[in-house]
Design an enzyme around this catalytic site. Sequence first.
Site, PDB file in Angstrom:
ATOM      1  N   GLY A 125     -10.101  51.779  70.459  1.00 44.69           N
ATOM      2  CA  GLY A 125     -10.288  50.368  70.109  1.00 44.69           C
ATOM      3  C   GLY A 125     -10.729  49.531  71.294  1.00 44.69           C
ATOM      4  N   ASP A 126     -10.444  48.249  71.218  1.00 44.83           N
ATOM      5  CA  ASP A 126     -10.867  47.316  72.275  1.00 44.83           C
ATOM      6  C   ASP A 126      -9.920  47.304  73.467  1.00 44.83           C
ATOM      7  OD1 ASP A 126      -8.925  46.228  70.465  1.00 44.83           O
ATOM      8  OD2 ASP A 126      -9.174  44.303  71.476  1.00 44.83           O
TER       9      ASP A 126
ATOM     10  N   THR B 106      -5.658  41.055  70.927  1.00 43.17           N
ATOM     11  CA  THR B 106      -5.023  41.906  69.919  1.00 43.17           C
ATOM     12  C   THR B 106      -5.673  41.634  68.574  1.00 43.17           C
ATOM     13  OG1 THR B 106      -3.017  42.430  68.695  1.00 43.17           O
ATOM     14  CG2 THR B 106      -3.118  40.222  69.630  1.00 43.17           C
ATOM     15  N   GLY B 107      -5.929  42.695  67.834  1.00 35.45           N
ATOM     16  CA  GLY B 107      -6.551  42.506  66.524  1.00 35.45           C
ATOM     17  C   GLY B 107      -7.384  43.709  66.154  1.00 35.45           C
TER      18      GLY B 107
ATOM     19  N   GLY C 235      -9.870  45.985  66.556  1.00 35.78           N
ATOM     20  CA  GLY C 235     -10.584  46.275  67.798  1.00 35.78           C
ATOM     21  C   GLY C 235     -12.094  46.349  67.716  1.00 35.78           C
TER      22      GLY C 235
ATOM     23  N   THR D 209      -0.189  45.470  69.239  1.00 31.09           N
ATOM     24  CA  THR D 209      -0.553  45.655  70.645  1.00 31.09           C
ATOM     25  C   THR D 209       0.187  44.656  71.537  1.00 31.09           C
ATOM     26  OG1 THR D 209      -2.727  46.476  70.099  1.00 31.09           O
ATOM     27  CG2 THR D 209      -2.555  45.353  72.194  1.00 31.09           C
TER      28      THR D 209
ATOM     29  N   ARG E  46     -10.664  57.869  67.728  1.00 34.45           N
ATOM     30  CA  ARG E  46     -11.130  56.467  67.724  1.00 34.45           C
ATOM     31  C   ARG E  46     -10.499  55.701  68.900  1.00 34.45           C
ATOM     32  NH1 ARG E  46      -8.229  51.352  67.407  1.00 34.45           N
ATOM     33  NH2 ARG E  46      -9.632  49.832  66.518  1.00 34.45           N
TER      34      ARG E  46
HETATM   35  N1  ASP Z   1      -6.704  45.937  69.115  1.00 32.69           N
HETATM   36  C1  ASP Z   1      -6.018  47.164  68.834  1.00 32.69           C
HETATM   37  C2  ASP Z   1      -7.017  48.212  68.439  1.00 32.69           C
HETATM   38  O1  ASP Z   1      -7.960  47.921  67.725  1.00 32.69           O
HETATM   39  C3  ASP Z   1      -5.001  47.029  67.770  1.00 32.69           C
HETATM   40  C4  ASP Z   1      -3.991  45.938  67.958  1.00 32.69           C
HETATM   41  O2  ASP Z   1      -4.283  44.888  68.522  1.00 32.69           O
HETATM   42  O3  ASP Z   1      -2.830  46.138  67.551  1.00 32.69           O
HETATM   43  O4  ASP Z   1      -6.834  49.345  68.799  1.00 32.69           O
END
Ligand code: ASP
Length: 350
Positions: A246-247, A267-268, A270, A216, A244
């Site tokens: 995410g965050d 980022t992570g 989510g 991300t 789905r």
């Molecule tokens: N945070 C993002 C998600 O869960 C993924 C990412 O950070 O690459 O969709």
Amino acid sequence: MKQITTILLLLLFLSSCKNDKKQKTKNTKDIKQNEFAIIIHGGAGTILKKNMTPEKEKAYQQKLEEAIKAGYSILKKGGSSTKAVEASIHIMENSPLFNAGKGAVFTNAETNEMDASIMEGKTLNAGAVAGVKTVKNPISAAIQVMNNSNHVLLSGIGADNFAKEKGLDIMDPSYFYTEKRFKSLQRIKNKEKTQLDHDEKSAFYDTDIKDSKFGTVGCVALDKKGNITAGTSTGGMTNKRWNRIGDSPIIGAGTYANNATCGVSSTGWGEYFIRGVVAHDIAAQMEYKNVSLKEATNDVIQNKLTNLGGTGGIIALDKNGNMSFEFNTAGMYRASMNDKGELIVKIYKE
Ligand code: ASP
């Protein structure tokens, strides 16, 4: 009597020293560090030097530098933090290196569904899109939602149509195809199939996500007027199903900004960032506990997110131009520039 007076004087002296110390900590935190500043990330995860070629490392460093300089030059000329965030994120969205826009990961159905959000700290105005399939630069769609609709979050085909109506660049879904991301999906699907045969699906899923790279992209900028904007854009997580989300498009989880405290982009993994309301928690700790940006980001990522079992990181920038990168993974693609034009680009843990 004389003894009591001496003890009282000593206590008084000690308490004044303590207050002085407190004052000093408060002062350092409250002093303006930068008139304007910008910070970006290109995702966190299992990013290890031993798995990188010098060419790949250079390509990431150059793209991060190009992206941050685009935002920086806008801020330097007195432009708004929102314009700076948009410009920096566009460069990362248009590059196949990151999991956003052109480099978005694939869903289980072999499509690309992208999420993005933006928030302005002056007005607490925000906009976001989730699950768009044709918008070249989802961050611009989020800005359109913020500025030109009565809503905060639009999703799916409706969000794609809205972006088209607003005159944004619309692409054929094939534009988002990259061989690298498609191969990652196939690898995961094959692994999943083998594991399913052994009836260990959930065990596989967890370890696999923990080992992944979250590509991300995000940016937080503070402009010369003292306005903070934070933005995040992503393709989500490889092999995601059932639309789905995410965050990244969730205000308070993936993105948050408040001129009174700070701006954050996450980022992570989510699901954990949503449950921990990570971006807002950092701003809330600064507001309610009066702690520094460093203390707030450290507590939220290294203690709270880690204890929940989540992996990832954040970039954050406060109203005084203090900056923080915080992650609990092996690495995070990241860069920052202060008002003196000093550039930092990093990939691995220090
Ligand atoms: N945070 C993002 C998600 O869960 C993924 C990412 O950070 O690459 O969709």
